[in-house]
Design a protein around this motif. Sequence first.
Motif, PDB file in Angstrom:
ATOM      1  N   SER A  73      24.668 -13.379  -1.719  1.00 36.45           N
ATOM      2  CA  SER A  73      23.685 -13.227  -3.034  1.00 36.45           C
ATOM      3  C   SER A  73      22.429 -12.649  -2.501  1.00 36.45           C
ATOM      4  O   SER A  73      21.957 -13.110  -1.651  1.00 36.45           O
ATOM      5  N   TRP A 124      18.584 -11.248  -4.192  1.00 36.56           N
ATOM      6  CA  TRP A 124      17.783 -10.563  -5.156  1.00 36.56           C
ATOM      7  C   TRP A 124      17.437  -9.411  -5.209  1.00 36.56           C
ATOM      8  O   TRP A 124      17.067  -8.730  -4.259  1.00 36.56           O
ATOM      9  N   ASN A 148      20.562 -11.820  -9.492  1.00 39.09           N
ATOM     10  CA  ASN A 148      21.193 -12.316  -7.993  1.00 39.09           C
ATOM     11  C   ASN A 148      22.727 -12.686  -8.520  1.00 39.09           C
ATOM     12  O   ASN A 148      22.854 -13.526  -9.566  1.00 39.09           O
ATOM     13  N   ASN A 159      28.348 -17.434  -8.593  1.00 38.25           N
ATOM     14  CA  ASN A 159      27.261 -17.536  -9.625  1.00 38.25           C
ATOM     15  C   ASN A 159      26.421 -16.154  -9.650  1.00 38.25           C
ATOM     16  O   ASN A 159      26.378 -15.323  -8.991  1.00 38.25           O
ATOM     17  N   LYS A 160      25.994 -16.299 -10.846  1.00 35.43           N
ATOM     18  CA  LYS A 160      25.199 -14.921 -11.212  1.00 35.43           C
ATOM     19  C   LYS A 160      24.035 -15.539 -12.022  1.00 35.43           C
ATOM     20  O   LYS A 160      23.893 -16.435 -12.836  1.00 35.43           O
ATOM     21  N   TYR A 161      22.734 -14.895 -11.757  1.00 39.71           N
ATOM     22  CA  TYR A 161      21.685 -15.343 -12.285  1.00 39.71           C
ATOM     23  C   TYR A 161      20.840 -14.066 -12.833  1.00 39.71           C
ATOM     24  O   TYR A 161      20.964 -13.057 -12.190  1.00 39.71           O
ATOM     25  N   TYR A 162      20.114 -13.938 -13.766  1.00 35.03           N
ATOM     26  CA  TYR A 162      19.575 -12.947 -14.535  1.00 35.03           C
ATOM     27  C   TYR A 162      18.040 -13.402 -15.196  1.00 35.03           C
ATOM     28  O   TYR A 162      18.220 -14.023 -16.077  1.00 35.03           O
ATOM     29  N   LEU A 190      16.016 -16.657 -18.911  1.00 35.20           N
ATOM     30  CA  LEU A 190      16.723 -17.028 -17.875  1.00 35.20           C
ATOM     31  C   LEU A 190      18.258 -16.934 -18.227  1.00 35.20           C
ATOM     32  O   LEU A 190      18.395 -17.876 -19.008  1.00 35.20           O
ATOM     33  N   ASN A 191      18.968 -16.510 -17.556  1.00 39.83           N
ATOM     34  CA  ASN A 191      20.237 -16.521 -17.907  1.00 39.83           C
ATOM     35  C   ASN A 191      21.175 -16.693 -16.570  1.00 39.83           C
ATOM     36  O   ASN A 191      20.972 -16.236 -15.495  1.00 39.83           O
ATOM     37  N   GLY A 192      22.256 -17.377 -16.768  1.00 37.55           N
ATOM     38  CA  GLY A 192      23.224 -17.709 -15.694  1.00 37.55           C
ATOM     39  C   GLY A 192      24.660 -18.007 -16.024  1.00 37.55           C
ATOM     40  O   GLY A 192      24.900 -18.500 -16.831  1.00 37.55           O
ATOM     41  N   ILE A 236      27.768 -19.906 -13.900  1.00 38.00           N
ATOM     42  CA  ILE A 236      28.505 -20.483 -12.692  1.00 38.00           C
ATOM     43  C   ILE A 236      29.861 -20.882 -13.088  1.00 38.00           C
ATOM     44  O   ILE A 236      30.271 -21.034 -14.150  1.00 38.00           O
ATOM     45  N   LYS A 263      28.464 -20.395 -18.786  1.00 36.17           N
ATOM     46  CA  LYS A 263      27.421 -19.400 -19.004  1.00 36.17           C
ATOM     47  C   LYS A 263      26.098 -20.043 -19.911  1.00 36.17           C
ATOM     48  O   LYS A 263      26.200 -20.524 -20.951  1.00 36.17           O
TER      49      LYS A 263
END
Lengths: 268, 888
Positions: free
Chosen positions: B234, B236, B258, B263-266, B331-333, B335, B344
């Motif tokens: 992962s 950034w 990321n 996992n995904k984060y935005y 913030l979005n994620g 897992i 989500k």
Amino acid sequence: MKHLPFWLLCLLTSPLAGQSNEVLGKVEYTRILHYDKDITRKDFTLFITSQRTIFIEVEPEYDSASHEDFAFRMNEDGELEMNISISANSPDPLTYETDTQSGMLRTLTSYFDGSINRPVLVEEEITTIPWQILKETKVIANLECQKAVGKFRGREYTVWFTRKIPVRFGPWKLQGLPGLILEATDKTNQVQFLATKIEFPAQGSPALPEMKKNIRTLTLKEFVEEDSKMAERMMSKIGTKLPRGAMISMTDVVKHEIELEYEFDQNK
Amino acid sequence: MTILNYRPWSLALAGWIVSVAVQAQPTIYGKVTDTSGAGIPDASILVLDSAGRSVMVFSFTDAEGKYAIKIQETTRVRMTCSAMGFAEASFSLSLKDRPQEHNIVLQERPLELQEVIVRADQPVLQKKDTTVFDVSSFSDGTEDVVEDLLKKIPGLTVGEDGTISVNGKEVEKVMIEGDDLFDKGYRVLTKNMPAQPVNKVEVLQRYSDNRLLRGVEESDKVALNLTLHEDAKSQWFTHVNGGYGIKERHSLSANAFNFSKKNKYYLIGGGNNIGDDATGDIEHLFNPSYVDDVTTLEDKTPSGQLIDLTTLNLDFKKSRTNLNNDKLISLNGIIRPTEKSRLKGIAFFNHDTRTFRQSTTETFNAINTGFTNTEDHRWNHRHLDGFGRMEFTHDNKVNQVFKSISSFQQSDGNTENRLAFNEADAAESLETSRTRFDQQLSVTRKPAENVVWILKGRYIDDTQPQHYHTDQFFFADLFPGAPDANAVRQQLKRKTRYAGAGVSLLKRGNNNDLLEIDAQNEIHNVRFLSHFALLDDGVMISQPGGYQNDLHYFSNDAHVAAQYTKWLKKFSLTGGLALHALYNRIREAENDGSQYPLFLNPSIGISWRPGDHQKLSGSYTFNTTNAALPDVYRGWTLTGFRSFARGTGTFNQPNASTSTLHYQNGSFAKDFSFYVFAFHTRSHSFLSGRNVITQNYALTERLLLRNRDMMSIHFGADRFLSAISSNLKFDVSYSQARYKNIVNDAVRDIHTTGTVASVEIRSGFLGLFNFHSGTRWTFSAVQSPIRNRFFNQNTFLDLVFRLRQQILFQLQFEHYYFGSAGPENEYVFVDAQWRYTIKPNKLSLMLRANNLANVDAFTSVSLSDISVSTTSYALMPRFVLLTAEYRF
């Protein structure tokens, strides 16, 4: 004229050596085009005679009309965007004739005149592709094949040919190796020809398909010029029909052809 | 490798002359014949190394069987000759400095191969509706971001603006490992995410959001899925777009991402004061559209607010009047707690301040009254939004998907208005808040290949209180018993609870026919409170009767619907029927009533494609709807500083028949094309208004009347003029409506008509310049029975210059003319934009100059059946902004 008796002799003693229409072998190929518009797979048959081949599209499901597809979407600025795709089909099966005796290659294709496709016969001289034969070998369908690379009209092809079938032909316009080309892939993976079935001798003594005659005939150069003009005109025409703020980019006309450049362009 | 024309003498001579300087190139020549001595054309001659392994040179015989080969070096070689129908001949020889002749005789031997079928291995795997591309076969390592990679994937087209299409059809979304964070806004992802972790690209045809609906549901959607390398780390990556201009105009947006396999984060942050709606870009994140989504129950709770002071309805770009200062962070994620489940989450905060300025002169022309009001508003509006959403999916990877979506929203808004009404000054204030909770559950199950059933449920709890206050009293005529009142206040509260459950069945028939059956039960339970009070110096002196509400509204709607589509070659027929059985109840202090209405909603549609470029379709629907809360409350409620409204105080089920007809001939590629679209709606019963209008106040009460007719017809045509490479577009539409309403006790027949005609010309030049120009004329008329008419005209000219690929210059002119707006009835706007792409997808600069003529106010005219109003708006003044966009 002094060779006439000699030729007669040839024909009598060895029908294979003369200009014969006897189909010696038949090879089926799949042409896979990967650029734009999905992957398109199309089956072709290569009919091989001693000095001439016909590479012809199998079962074309064609009509001469053009097809359009529209898709609308909202873009990030909340504006409506439109996606247009236009495809036009040929009225005849796409056919390539390679004749080593006359040194000519003829293509039966079509051009889009703005509303329908019209058939056209395009003539060019057989190109000597500067093949470089490499040592690598692999077996395709029990036939030992050798690798060769060569540049042809803007694409760098990697091909596998077999000397077990000692003809200088191949699929489409690819030819000029000491053995039949069974597989060809261009460097960008956009163009692929794969032999799927090989028959030597051809079963059931098939007749060699004849090229359509008495239709408009152009040299390759004439055809390319006409064709590209048509495509540009088409794009700009569509652009004029869009709503305000909608843009069409003329510079974004991607050329989706197997041939990307021509010998006669290089002087420019 | 050279093939020579065979001229031994000249070669030999030349070779001898230059032999001192250069080693001569040996030549082999000769003739290939069959056993009878006849030359064999097209026989191949190969010169291999002595081991017979690598090919040094090769050639073919000419028509007479002759050949000549030039070789680079003298060595021992092996020669091979073969021709179709002959056995291969092979021999070794030593090359010498001079030409050598080798005639070859081939023995006849027909080629006998067994028929062979070849199975080729490919870097592309085609499953049913999915095509999988192995990235390693297509990438050459120079790709920077995902977009660069996608450009190399066969079958995908990436447009100049980053739009991705497959088969000419734009993709719905770009997912990562099946997870989607961006929906239609996928360009944020593809233009920013590094390409290197991507392992495979999957093109999903006939895509449905729910895996199990694929192949059953009607879908022509396409989506992309990217899978990542097992060991992808992962990391950034960010993207920043910032601009600053004169008068402190600014605009900033920053994205950080990321993504890893699990996992995904935005993260998004930004703000602007140039009129852009900052939340617009990401609205799809927290409010994804569920149109046609059979796995959810439609949200039928009212979204609008009872009092809304700041809604502007303009005929031009919202950004011109949006004097804003927006800030947002999101913030979005995603897992994946287990292999089969996914969580989500989205959190979103937005703070916004806006100022609006508007002056209106409104002239009322009703039968027994006539006066003119002037209003001047200066609003300051602030609001804060918080939103959270959690989506949980469990997919058993076989035939069942469970989904739960929970969302929570809290909004608080505050509007202060300095109001001048007919020279009386007033301060108006409105506080609004909203608390909303929404829970959805669904189970989708696919028992057979062509059958899917869905079990679904939803619960919504929505509370919207509003507090309104104004320090002026315009209602002395309405409340003669309160001579001391000098201000008013209203407290509103609407609490909606919705609960719904349903089951749907979709079955795809052999002939592509589709059967849909839907059974649902939905409950709406609304509590509505409104307290209107008259104040004297801030002290409440009266709560007038008839101006208060305390209402319980309950509605239970049990309905079953079926729809079937039948295909017959170029013809399709769709028939549907919905049966609703309702229980309605209204409970108030001195009123308790209920009813059990039952109704049927049928629909029928046909479509016919007689030719490639012709399409004819038509539909008929009969629709009965159940009256919602705004239609039923009986106490007057303040809806603005001088207006009150109320419902009918009883249950209603208005119904209407609608017919549509659409014909299209021609297409984009043709020089000429046109379409006709027409619709007609007859409302057998509808909710009209009974109005009481005086200079100081207006009362509007809903009233069920019979027969309203509305019809509209559109015609459009395109003609491409080859001679000037330009297209001429012509559009005209006509609409009219006839209905009744009541104003000051007079029943009036209203007849409205509108005609809009527009002409445009747009160039399609291949060079660096293009233009687009057009004009639109609008004629409106209302007869009530006093006749009012007006005419508006709007003309534009856009010029685009593209200097090379990187530089784009755009100039836009707009001209507005209002035929009945008095002396100040013409406006010209000029906007310019210059964009320079320094490195695609990396760095670009943009200079934006808006409203160059600095038009600071705009006056428009609008027409209703009771008045003509002329409204002026304050506009975003001229600004110049320099923006840089950078990715790192």
